[in-house]
Design a protein around this motif. Sequence first.
Motif, PDB file in Angstrom:
ATOM      1  N   LEU A 183       2.118  10.590   6.154  1.00  0.00           N
ATOM      2  CA  LEU A 183       2.201   9.633   5.058  1.00  0.00           C
ATOM      3  C   LEU A 183       2.608   8.270   5.601  1.00  0.00           C
ATOM      4  O   LEU A 183       3.585   8.160   6.346  1.00  0.00           O
ATOM      5  N   VAL A 184       1.861   7.239   5.237  1.00  0.00           N
ATOM      6  CA  VAL A 184       2.177   5.863   5.621  1.00  0.00           C
ATOM      7  C   VAL A 184       2.625   5.114   4.370  1.00  0.00           C
ATOM      8  O   VAL A 184       1.892   5.051   3.382  1.00  0.00           O
ATOM      9  N   ASN A 185       3.823   4.558   4.426  1.00  0.00           N
ATOM     10  CA  ASN A 185       4.350   3.781   3.308  1.00  0.00           C
ATOM     11  C   ASN A 185       4.303   2.297   3.645  1.00  0.00           C
ATOM     12  O   ASN A 185       5.189   1.781   4.340  1.00  0.00           O
ATOM     13  N   PRO A 186       3.301   1.581   3.163  1.00  0.00           N
ATOM     14  CA  PRO A 186       3.279   0.134   3.405  1.00  0.00           C
ATOM     15  C   PRO A 186       4.359  -0.572   2.597  1.00  0.00           C
ATOM     16  O   PRO A 186       4.751  -0.124   1.506  1.00  0.00           O
ATOM     17  N   GLY A 187       4.816  -1.686   3.132  1.00  0.00           N
ATOM     18  CA  GLY A 187       5.640  -2.593   2.360  1.00  0.00           C
ATOM     19  C   GLY A 187       4.746  -3.598   1.660  1.00  0.00           C
ATOM     20  O   GLY A 187       3.536  -3.371   1.518  1.00  0.00           O
ATOM     21  N   PRO A 188       5.299  -4.717   1.204  1.00  0.00           N
ATOM     22  CA  PRO A 188       4.472  -5.733   0.554  1.00  0.00           C
ATOM     23  C   PRO A 188       3.375  -6.209   1.505  1.00  0.00           C
ATOM     24  O   PRO A 188       3.651  -6.587   2.640  1.00  0.00           O
ATOM     25  N   THR A 189       2.154  -6.148   1.026  1.00  0.00           N
ATOM     26  CA  THR A 189       0.994  -6.440   1.869  1.00  0.00           C
ATOM     27  C   THR A 189       0.107  -7.458   1.182  1.00  0.00           C
ATOM     28  O   THR A 189      -0.150  -7.369  -0.019  1.00  0.00           O
ATOM     29  N   ASP A 190      -0.356  -8.420   1.937  1.00  0.00           N
ATOM     30  CA  ASP A 190      -1.141  -9.540   1.400  1.00  0.00           C
ATOM     31  C   ASP A 190      -2.557  -9.094   1.051  1.00  0.00           C
ATOM     32  O   ASP A 190      -3.420  -8.975   1.920  1.00  0.00           O
ATOM     33  N   THR A 191      -2.791  -8.830  -0.219  1.00  0.00           N
ATOM     34  CA  THR A 191      -4.118  -8.463  -0.719  1.00  0.00           C
ATOM     35  C   THR A 191      -4.385  -9.271  -1.983  1.00  0.00           C
ATOM     36  O   THR A 191      -3.488  -9.947  -2.508  1.00  0.00           O
ATOM     37  N   ASP A 192      -5.614  -9.193  -2.494  1.00  0.00           N
ATOM     38  CA  ASP A 192      -5.904  -9.938  -3.713  1.00  0.00           C
ATOM     39  C   ASP A 192      -5.095  -9.418  -4.895  1.00  0.00           C
ATOM     40  O   ASP A 192      -4.825 -10.146  -5.852  1.00  0.00           O
ATOM     41  N   ALA A 193      -4.703  -8.135  -4.841  1.00  0.00           N
ATOM     42  CA  ALA A 193      -3.896  -7.576  -5.914  1.00  0.00           C
ATOM     43  C   ALA A 193      -2.414  -7.946  -5.793  1.00  0.00           C
ATOM     44  O   ALA A 193      -1.671  -7.885  -6.774  1.00  0.00           O
ATOM     45  N   ASN A 194      -1.983  -8.332  -4.596  1.00  0.00           N
ATOM     46  CA  ASN A 194      -0.576  -8.668  -4.348  1.00  0.00           C
ATOM     47  C   ASN A 194      -0.499  -9.773  -3.297  1.00  0.00           C
ATOM     48  O   ASN A 194      -0.035  -9.554  -2.187  1.00  0.00           O
ATOM     49  N   PRO A 195      -0.973 -10.971  -3.639  1.00  0.00           N
ATOM     50  CA  PRO A 195      -1.082 -12.036  -2.633  1.00  0.00           C
ATOM     51  C   PRO A 195       0.258 -12.524  -2.121  1.00  0.00           C
ATOM     52  O   PRO A 195       1.252 -12.550  -2.868  1.00  0.00           O
ATOM     53  N   ALA A 196       0.274 -12.908  -0.861  1.00  0.00           N
ATOM     54  CA  ALA A 196       1.503 -13.394  -0.236  1.00  0.00           C
ATOM     55  C   ALA A 196       1.938 -14.741  -0.789  1.00  0.00           C
ATOM     56  O   ALA A 196       3.064 -15.186  -0.514  1.00  0.00           O
ATOM     57  N   ASP A 197       1.064 -15.402  -1.555  1.00  0.00           N
ATOM     58  CA  ASP A 197       1.436 -16.662  -2.193  1.00  0.00           C
ATOM     59  C   ASP A 197       1.527 -16.518  -3.708  1.00  0.00           C
ATOM     60  O   ASP A 197       1.442 -17.497  -4.452  1.00  0.00           O
TER      61      ASP A 197
END
Length: 247
Positions: A183-197
């Motif tokens: 199992l890989v648990n990502p942290g906050p990741t820059d995607t269109d659904a959760n943008p870094a900005d």
Amino acid sequence: MTTKLDGKVALVTGGSRGIGAGIALRLARGGADVAVTYRDSADRAALVVKQVETLGRRALAIRADCADPAAVRDAVDRVATELGRLDILVNNAAVFLVGPVEQLSADEVERTLAVNIRAPFVAAQAAARHLGGGGRIITIGSNVGERAVFPGLSLYSMSKTALVGLTRGLARELGPRGITVNLVNPGPTDTDANPADGPNAAAIAGITALGRFATPAEIAGTVAHLAGAEAAYLTGAVVNVDGGFTS
């Protein structure tokens, strides 16, 4: 160093965009042929297929709503049939529904549990019929499965925490066949659904030890390692790729 996956066939559910697309392309760069499932993003799935094929690998896009167990089973079987085998399953598809617990509808609860818990189980169940020695099942969880730092995450956090039990149970059951499950648990990741900005990105990034969002490629690198021969003795593990979010 690029993980060597020559001759392998991988299926990435929810692989048309974001982390899923990053994983699909990373596995292809390692030498694997890659299939992706999608629900609505046909154009994006087609783009991932084109990018994989540009890397010299075979690719396949399959429309499948992961809330439908039959669609999940059919997708797994279709990959094994059309690409000739299945070596790597990446359970990535998920829904992210948040809100006060008393306001969540029964349909929202049902869909979250169906996609985030039942679908990985059904996909693993179907894949187990095709995977041989050296097979890999890798599921994408979430940092909030271990640490829900904001209100409104109860349903999503519960659905991701359940994947720990699934991973450990499958690791015990499939280990004697030489199949690893992680199992890989990502942290906050820059995607269109959760943008870094995005509007809350600074606060979210501030909770991590590194003070930033991950890129999809950084999550994909860990998945590729788990898919390769160098991780053959790693199973039943929960790998937090979260920038220190849970530290």
